[in-house]
Design a protein around this motif. Structure first.
Motif, short mmCIF file in Angstrom:
data_model
loop_
_atom_site.label_atom_id
_atom_site.label_comp_id
_atom_site.label_asym_id
_atom_site.label_seq_id
_atom_site.Cartn_x
_atom_site.Cartn_y
_atom_site.Cartn_z
N VAL A 124 2.75 9.50 3.21
CA VAL A 124 1.60 10.40 3.33
C VAL A 124 1.89 11.73 2.63
O VAL A 124 1.06 12.25 1.87
N VAL A 125 3.10 12.26 2.86
CA VAL A 125 3.47 13.52 2.22
C VAL A 125 3.41 13.38 0.71
O VAL A 125 2.84 14.23 0.01
N ILE A 127 1.83 11.13 -1.15
CA ILE A 127 0.47 10.95 -1.68
C ILE A 127 -0.18 12.32 -1.82
O ILE A 127 -0.82 12.64 -2.82
N ALA A 128 0.03 13.19 -0.79
CA ALA A 128 -0.57 14.53 -0.83
C ALA A 128 0.04 15.35 -1.96
O ALA A 128 -0.69 15.94 -2.77
#
Lengths: 337, 343
Positions: A124-125, A127-128
């Motif tokens: 998630v990190v 992708i951000a």
């Protein structure tokens, strides 16, 4: 075959070597251009940037994380390095390496901070941060490329130049840098306690924490190492194509990730070898090169790579690796007991 | 451990998180109205209503794998391939003059393609225990390659008017795609709250092994989760085909990030096991309002990309802060309550 494992050749590596050997033999028989020195040197020149990325990514995968932001991070580093050396009046190779390694480490440290301090899942990190890096770079630069790089950065450095009957074979600087990064990563993973701690954390973070491994430091080392390698790879890529294009490395992360995983690294951590990662990159590079020489549509290439990885995942966890690995199974039991 | 204990208490106060998200939606609408005087108008809400379904369908496709502790990175390209399958059926049987039977056949082909690719992913994940990130990633690479191989990077367009109504028409004053999305969201809500599969999904997300030992056929459940996710991608592919009047591989690639963002803003647990459809739908509306607002303000496309990334990080940071603050008070209570029993 008892000594294969001592050389660091496990079942996956052995299988990859076999496949590559079959492909090389097949391509040398079907095309006249594959097994020539210029083609092989070109293959090595073009793969070296990906191999530098791959050894960095391998460290993160072994530590149990995943990162898809490193390739666009490398583009950001290229830009920052170019601006820095131009501000400092030209600079030289030493400054270039220093700047790109430092900026790269910074990119990795940003990811590590979010993952470790704030307990956010690494996919998630990244992708951000992938979107922040890429969107931010494209917005701030307006998508403008830098062509007027300093001379030391632009001028081709040849390690070996040979004139053969089928053209000039030229081994360029990225190959030497690739060897240096491979050796450095091998040393980190295999010859230092830090390397063993990275494997331990990837296998079981909670157990690693309880035996006293500094989990926070390991996060910064793993992601920082990948950042540094990505920065250096970015420097080499800009050197090789002689320009800095903000979206040149967009999408590269998936190719590298796929190849490293093909080489036996496991998502979830604790497993993976440098030899496997290199063989994975070489396999995809030779496939692309071979399809090109055979005149097969480049559009088919990604489809084939995707299918190969899907099949490899299925077989490696299912039956094939066990089938091939059964030969080594008795020794593995001994080694683990 | 941390997040699971905080999430469990959030489920107990169900209305609180919905109210919180609705409040946030109101704040966003007011802020956007101040930022741009053209924002608070009927046109804006019509555009929100037309754009919401695409993002929404992708988010629903992402939701079930996320709750089961997995991930589906292939959503956008599965939708593209499904759209291609439908376009192929339509073009093989008359193109723009195709009849109702052909359209139904095309829709069936799209849904079947989506479900099949989801099923393959689910079967590999369930049977080999390979990481869902990895399996869906390689499926994404494969599907993108397949699509590029078939279309050579071009567009396919020219569909019958009846298909275009599905993307651009109005029914009772409400856009048709919004009806489709509302129907799918309702089905998802029922699946997640009322069916065995929904229960199994949440249990698998909490602990796969424990679920398997308690007698649930986890292999079958995981396969079905990804198959349903692929089916939803098929619906998204049909809606995208209808609203753009064309299919191109790579259409909607940006939705991947925003759909993950919508799930986490809608309080789905990043480690799996917890999450509901209603908050996610409200989160979707919030994100679509922000997207339309950014569009109206004339924000650069790349700036918007970067802002979405920043927003995802901000949401995750807020969740971390909330969970941690909550956790500390919870721990104190639990330690005194349990005495030394757990030790």
């Amino acid at each position: 075959m008892p000594d294969l494992r001592k050389l660091g050749i496990g079942s996956i590596e052995a299988l990859l070597i076999l496949v590559i050997a079959v492909m090389v033999i097949g391509l040398s028989l079907t095309t006249s251009t594959f097994l020539t020195l210029p083609n092989l040197f070109d293959l090595l020149n073009q793969s070296s940037v990906n191999i530098i990325f791959a050894v960095g990514l391998l460290v993160v995968l072994i530590a149990g994380g995943i990162d898809i932001s490193f390739a666009v991070g490398a583009s950001v580093v290229q830009y920052l390095t170019a601006l820095t050396v131009m501000r400092l009046g030209g600079g030289n190779w030493a400054l270039g390496f220093l700047a790109s390694a430092a900026f790269g480490f910074l990119m990795g440290a940003i990811n590590a901070t979010f993952i470790y301090r704030f307990r956010i899942v690494s996919i998630v990190v990244t992708i951000a941060t992938f979107n922040v890096f890429f969107g931010g770079l494209m917005f701030l630069t307006g998508g403008v490329s830098i062509y007027d790089l300093p001379d030391w950065w632009m001028n081709r450095v040849s390690l070996i130049t040979l004139k053969t009957s089928s053209g000039v074979a030229d081994l360029a600087l990225p190959v030497a840098v690739m060897f240096a990064t491979v050796v450095a990563t091998w040393f980190l993973l295999r010859r230092t306690t830090t390397g063993r701690q990275l494997y331990a954390m990837g296998d079981n973070p909670e157990a690693a924490r309880r035996v006293g491994i500094n989990i926070g430091a390991m996060h910064y080392i793993a992601f920082g190492w990948l950042g540094m390698m990505a920065g250096i790879a970015g420097l080499m890529q800009a050197h090789y194509v002689q320009e800095v294009v903000p979206n040149a490395l967009y999408g590269r992360e998936l190719d590298v990730l796929a190849a490293v995983v093909l080489g036996g690294a496991r998502l979830g951590g604790g497993r993976g070898t440098i030899l496997g990662a290199i063989l994975g990159i070489l396999l995809t590079a030779i496939t692309a090169n071979g399809l090109n020489l055979l005149g097969i549509s480049p559009y088919a290439f990604k489809m084939i790579i995707g299918a190969v990885i899907l099949i490899a995942i299925t077989l490696s966890s299912g039956g094939f690796a066990k089938l091939v690995g059964s030969r080594f199974a008795s020794q593995r039991v001994k080694a683990f007991s | 451990m941390k997040t699971s204990s905080s999430q469990r208490s959030a489920i107990a106060f169900v209305p609180a998180d919905v109210v919180g998200l609705l409040g946030f939606l109101a704040v966003v609408v007011v802020a956007m109205s101040f930022a741009s005087d053209r924002f608070f108008s009927a046109d804006t809400f019509v555009s929100v209503a037309f754009q919401l379904p695409e993002l929404g369908l992708f988010t629903l496709a992402m939701l079930m794998p996320l709750i089961s502790g997995g991930f589906n990175l292939a959503v956008t390209f599965t939708a593209n391939i499904s759209g291609l399958a439908m376009a192929w059926v339509l073009h093989a049987h008359g193109g723009a003059d195709a009849g109702a039977g052909v359209i139904i056949l095309g829709i069936a082909a799209a849904l079947a393609t989506g479900a099949a690719s989801g099923w393959v992913m689910g079967a590999i994940i369930a049977r080999t225990g390979a990481s869902p990130i990895l399996v869906s990633l390689s499926m994404m690479i494969f599907l993108r390659g397949l699509g590029e191989f078939m279309t050579h990077g071009g567009d396919i367009s020219g569909f019958p008017p009846a298909v275009l109504v599905m993307g651009n028409g109005l029914l009772l004053g409400v856009p048709v795609p919004l009806w489709i999305f509302a129907g799918c969201a309702a089905v998802w809500h029922v699946v997640m709250t009322r069916s065995r599969l929904g229960f199994a999904t949440r249990m698998i997300g909490s602990n796969l092994e424990a679920t398997r030992y308690s007698g649930i056929a986890t292999t079958r459940a995981v396969t079905r989760i990804y198959m349903l996710s692929g089916l939803m991608c098929g619906v998204a592919g049909i809606v995208m085909l209808a609203s753009f009047n064309s299919v191109r591989v790579g259409h909607g690639e940006a939705f991947l990030l925003i759909s993950v963002l919508a799930c986490f803003l809608g309080r789905v647990d990043p480690f799996g096991g917890f999450g509901r459809v209603v908050p996610v739908v409200i989160a979707l509306v919030i994100l679509q309002v922000i997207a339309s607002g950014l569009n109206l303000l004339g924000a650069n496309q790349h700036l918007a990309t970067a802002l979405w990334g920043v927003f995802l990080l901000a949401v995750m940071l807020l969740r971390w802060a909330w969970a941690n603050g909550f956790f500390q008070s919870l721990v104190r209570r639990r330690v005194t309550a349990s005495g030394g029993v757990t030790q």
